[in-house]
Design a protein around this motif. Sequence first.
Motif, PDB file in Angstrom:
ATOM      1  N   VAL A  95       0.832  -1.205   0.000  1.00 56.66           N
ATOM      2  CA  VAL A  95       0.000   0.000   0.000  1.00 56.66           C
ATOM      3  C   VAL A  95       0.862   1.248   0.000  1.00 56.66           C
ATOM      4  O   VAL A  95       0.665   2.186  -0.792  1.00 56.66           O
ATOM      5  N   GLY A 111      -2.051   2.028  -9.883  1.00 57.90           N
ATOM      6  CA  GLY A 111      -3.140   1.163  -9.444  1.00 57.90           C
ATOM      7  C   GLY A 111      -2.641   0.156  -8.426  1.00 57.90           C
ATOM      8  O   GLY A 111      -1.431  -0.118  -8.331  1.00 57.90           O
ATOM      9  N   LEU A 112      -3.567  -0.413  -7.665  1.00 58.41           N
ATOM     10  CA  LEU A 112      -3.224  -1.383  -6.617  1.00 58.41           C
ATOM     11  C   LEU A 112      -4.213  -2.536  -6.682  1.00 58.41           C
ATOM     12  O   LEU A 112      -5.422  -2.339  -6.526  1.00 58.41           O
ATOM     13  N   ASP A 114      -5.282  -6.202  -5.115  1.00 60.63           N
ATOM     14  CA  ASP A 114      -5.183  -7.117  -3.977  1.00 60.63           C
ATOM     15  C   ASP A 114      -5.432  -8.529  -4.493  1.00 60.63           C
ATOM     16  O   ASP A 114      -6.569  -8.920  -4.749  1.00 60.63           O
ATOM     17  N   ILE A 122      -6.542  -4.668   1.403  1.00 59.37           N
ATOM     18  CA  ILE A 122      -6.493  -3.355   0.757  1.00 59.37           C
ATOM     19  C   ILE A 122      -7.716  -2.487   1.082  1.00 59.37           C
ATOM     20  O   ILE A 122      -7.571  -1.286   1.328  1.00 59.37           O
ATOM     21  N   MET A 126      -6.866   1.149   2.612  1.00 64.94           N
ATOM     22  CA  MET A 126      -7.087   2.294   1.722  1.00 64.94           C
ATOM     23  C   MET A 126      -8.417   2.997   2.009  1.00 64.94           C
ATOM     24  O   MET A 126      -8.813   3.897   1.263  1.00 64.94           O
ATOM     25  N   PRO A 142     -12.438   0.174 -10.887  1.00 66.37           N
ATOM     26  CA  PRO A 142     -11.762   0.166  -9.584  1.00 66.37           C
ATOM     27  C   PRO A 142     -12.299   1.271  -8.675  1.00 66.37           C
ATOM     28  O   PRO A 142     -12.728   2.324  -9.151  1.00 66.37           O
ATOM     29  N   LYS A 144     -11.442   4.158  -5.922  1.00 64.58           N
ATOM     30  CA  LYS A 144     -10.275   5.035  -5.904  1.00 64.58           C
ATOM     31  C   LYS A 144     -10.218   5.845  -4.612  1.00 64.58           C
ATOM     32  O   LYS A 144     -11.240   6.365  -4.141  1.00 64.58           O
ATOM     33  N   ILE A 148      -5.231   6.546  -5.997  1.00 64.62           N
ATOM     34  CA  ILE A 148      -4.835   5.180  -6.370  1.00 64.62           C
ATOM     35  C   ILE A 148      -6.070   4.374  -6.732  1.00 64.62           C
ATOM     36  O   ILE A 148      -7.021   4.268  -5.933  1.00 64.62           O
ATOM     37  N   CYS A 150      -7.975   1.037  -6.999  1.00 64.94           N
ATOM     38  CA  CYS A 150      -7.824  -0.204  -6.229  1.00 64.94           C
ATOM     39  C   CYS A 150      -8.885  -1.231  -6.608  1.00 64.94           C
ATOM     40  O   CYS A 150     -10.045  -0.885  -6.864  1.00 64.94           O
ATOM     41  N   SER A 152     -10.067  -5.306  -5.274  1.00 68.15           N
ATOM     42  CA  SER A 152      -9.843  -6.339  -4.267  1.00 68.15           C
ATOM     43  C   SER A 152     -11.058  -7.248  -4.190  1.00 68.15           C
ATOM     44  O   SER A 152     -12.195  -6.825  -4.457  1.00 68.15           O
ATOM     45  N   TRP A 183      -8.958  -0.707 -15.851  1.00 72.27           N
ATOM     46  CA  TRP A 183      -7.925   0.016 -15.116  1.00 72.27           C
ATOM     47  C   TRP A 183      -7.664   1.404 -15.694  1.00 72.27           C
ATOM     48  O   TRP A 183      -6.971   2.203 -15.072  1.00 72.27           O
TER      49      TRP A 183
END
Length: 328
Positions: A95, A111-112, A114, A122, A126, A142, A144, A148, A150, A152, A183
Amino acid sequence: MGAPAWRWALRAARLPVSGGRAPAAPRREPGCGPAACAAAFADSAASGSRDAALRDRRAQLLSRGLPTQTPIGGVKQVVVVASGKGGVGKSTTAVNIALALAANDSRKEVGLLDADIYGPSIPKMMNLKGNPELTPKNLMRPLKNYGIACMSMGFLIEETAPVVWRGLMVMSAVEKLLRQVDWGQLDYLVIDMPPGTGDVQLSVSQNIPIAGAVIISTPQDVALLDARKGAEMFKKVHVPVLGLVQNMSVFQCPKCKHETHIFGADGVRHLAKTLGLDILGDIPLHVNIRETCDSGQPVVISQPESDAAKAYLKIAMEIVRRLPVPPV
């Protein structure tokens, strides 16, 4: 088996026989008449046919080779954050590395993902809740926060619901998180891998091009054993290991400032030297790192001038330095 019998067997196999005597014919046992011999021959032929079919099937599978690596649409570079063992601070580090990559260069989109299906962290770290919206192309958007993007498994299930799945279902979920997410345009996608060296690690490594892997470990001997396995696994699947991060490296008493190496000193540095890898940085064992992630305000965002945040920012710089030139 008597001497005459084994000599006959050797001669039948065209192997040399010592002693110079002529081989004696084997004694016929009861049930070894023509009918029994014919049945045995038929069984042997059927067995040979099965063996040939297995060889053909094996050849077909081998001819396919490894799965074709297909890039994730819109993502320039993928960085995986991994550890051999759980409980070494991998998700916290992932993270803060994602946030540090964005903080070091505001022009970059980060981007992240999980990838820990059984224990997604995450969403809490987050400070994100809710279900992803769907695009007209039926892709998940995602969630956000802090700039970032995210994704998960934690967004798709109840917070307290356990994921009781077998391997094939987990692999299907990982595939959806990789391929069925819009993404947008990302410079870096940081993937928080589950601990260990199992199906998820192998599937991700073989199905998408990975720019580099970062291995997280504490200096403790037990953690180092598994960290080494993680590094070796990435080498076997031809994923470049950018370096190791020594997490929880030292504890400083907030009152007297005395430093204690609770998990040992420099264990990760010694491992990196043994493996011929770089040390990307050290992260101290500090209560602020834990508290800020638990509250959904990671230290890089909430305390950017702290020593802990500066450690993550430095590690992010070291990661970027070692990444290959991204595709245009």
